[in-house]
Design a protein around this motif. Structure first.
Motif, mmCIF file in Angstrom:
data_model
loop_
_atom_site.group_PDB
_atom_site.id
_atom_site.type_symbol
_atom_site.label_atom_id
_atom_site.label_comp_id
_atom_site.label_asym_id
_atom_site.label_seq_id
_atom_site.Cartn_x
_atom_site.Cartn_y
_atom_site.Cartn_z
ATOM 1 N N ASP A 68 0.863 -1.191 -0.037
ATOM 2 C CA ASP A 68 -0.055 0.046 -0.079
ATOM 3 C C ASP A 68 0.862 1.205 -0.055
ATOM 4 O O ASP A 68 1.657 1.402 1.105
ATOM 5 N N PRO A 69 0.799 2.087 -1.218
ATOM 6 C CA PRO A 69 2.011 3.249 -1.215
ATOM 7 C C PRO A 69 1.677 4.251 0.062
ATOM 8 O O PRO A 69 2.284 5.204 0.124
ATOM 9 N N GLN A 70 0.448 4.183 0.738
ATOM 10 C CA GLN A 70 0.281 4.878 1.806
ATOM 11 C C GLN A 70 1.445 4.846 2.801
ATOM 12 O O GLN A 70 1.680 5.828 3.450
ATOM 13 N N ASN A 71 1.911 3.740 2.940
ATOM 14 C CA ASN A 71 3.102 3.167 3.912
ATOM 15 C C ASN A 71 4.226 3.716 3.039
ATOM 16 O O ASN A 71 4.433 3.938 2.005
ATOM 17 N N LYS A 72 5.387 3.695 3.982
ATOM 18 C CA LYS A 72 6.813 4.009 3.584
ATOM 19 C C LYS A 72 7.455 2.480 2.980
ATOM 20 O O LYS A 72 7.573 1.663 3.884
ATOM 21 N N TYR A 208 12.839 3.818 -4.452
ATOM 22 C CA TYR A 208 12.331 4.005 -3.047
ATOM 23 C C TYR A 208 13.435 3.597 -1.933
ATOM 24 O O TYR A 208 12.981 3.962 -0.667
#
Length: 342
Positions: A68-72, A208
């Motif tokens: 989930d890209p809301q996480n780092k 990332y």
């Protein structure tokens, strides 16, 4: 009586065929036991090791099955190593001495001489610790390493460097045919020193994870064409065999018969059967078994060497002779070492 005789003959024939199939299967999975050249390990020193023991659960491709890209991403990735979620993770050594002992054990147990890649500081330390078991290879990246072509030439001459690599410009968003690399290729060609160029996947989420300039498209082996035309006497090994650009790699191997590849790390970065079926088998069937070289891409886990050896030894479609080529003969020829296993 006739039925009984027919049954017996059928049983005998079936038994013979079954025995032949079993023997054929055994021949296909016969483990190679000769000397090995590992074209791809990393010479880490104490400051390179993590402060805690980390666990690796190969393959990389399924380590984070969804995100989930809301996480780092880096936090999720690091959690997988701090708390590995497989039954028997490979654990990194708890100390530098344990790490060195692990590397030495792996090299000796598998009769390996390894091309060890690192900075000049790392290489000199490893040369002092493993003088007979490593082939020193100078790591290089434009914009990270402030080494001029003339300085590189001196480093090679004064320190017995036998390979230039891993050339990891891809992590800086720099293509292998970038003109800034030409003076370094010229040094390598002039000194008859082979180069090993990273073309292939990094770790999942590489952009990332501290390498924002990394570009997957720079793995394309077609980008080497300018280099091989301009420097026709240059010996080039494509690390990670330009994965996932298999067809492009085959095209380059076909047109440039001096080109070699190593399988470093990709055999355990993906599920084994995927690597077998869609990567290694395709390269073998295309006719390039004489230019595929073994590599483990060993980093902080010495046991990756044994794991990588097992993956090749368990390949169902390789003959013993093909394994000998991959494990030793091809690299011996590429590096111009004496002797082979044939």
């Amino acid at each position: 009586m006739r039925f009984t005789l027919l049954f017996i003959l059928t049983a005998i024939l079936f038994g013979c065929n079954s025995k032949k199939e079993k023997q054929t299967g055994l021949e296909k999975i016969e483990a190679y036991k000769g000397p090995i050249i590992d074209m791809h390990i990393h010479a880490d020193i104490e400051r390179d090791l993590p402060p805690i023991s980390l666990g690796l659960c190969p393959p990389f491709s399924t380590l984070i099955e969804n995100f989930d890209p809301q996480n780092k991403f880096e936090d999720v990735w690091n959690e997988k190593f701090a708390h590995p979620q497989c039954e028997n993770p490979l654990m990194s050594p708890k100390s530098y001495n344990e790490y060195l002992t692990g590397v030495e054990t792996q090299l000796k147990n598998h009769n390996i001489v390894a091309v060890a890649s690192g900075s000049i500081t790392n290489i000199l330390e490893w040369k002092s610790k493993f003088p007979k078991q490593i082939i020193p290879s100078l790591e290089f990246r434009i914009n990270r390493d402030s080494i001029t072509p003339n300085q590189m030439k001196l480093l090679i001459e004064e320190n017995g460097i036998m390979v230039i690599g891993e050339i990891s410009n891809q992590y800086g968003g720099i293509a292998p045919n970038d003109p800034r690399m030409f003076p370094y290729y010229e040094v390598a060609e002039e000194m008859d020193i082979p180069v090993a160029i990273h073309l292939g996947s990094g770790i999942p989420g590489t952009p990332y994870m501290g390498y924002p300039d990394y570009e997957a498209k720079l793995s394309n082996p077609l980008l080497l064409e300018d280099v091989l035309k301009k420097f026709p006497k240059l010996r080039v090994s494509v690390m990670h065999y330009g994965e996932p650009f298999i067809d492009e790699m085959i095209t380059m191997l076909y047109h440039y018969p001096q080109l070699y590849i190593d399988i470093g790390g990709i055999q355990w970065a993906y599920p084994k059967n995927y690597f077998y079926e869609y990567h290694l088998k395709k390269l073998i069937l295309a006719g390039f078994g004489k230019r595929i070289m073994f590599g483990s891409d060993m980093i902080i886990w010495p046991e990756l060497i044994a794991h990588s050896v097992d993956i090749i030894n368990e390949t169902p479609f390789l003959s013993y002779e093909q394994k000998a080529d991959i494990f030793y003969n091809n690299a011996s020829r590429f590096l111009r070492l004496e002797g082979n296993t044939n």
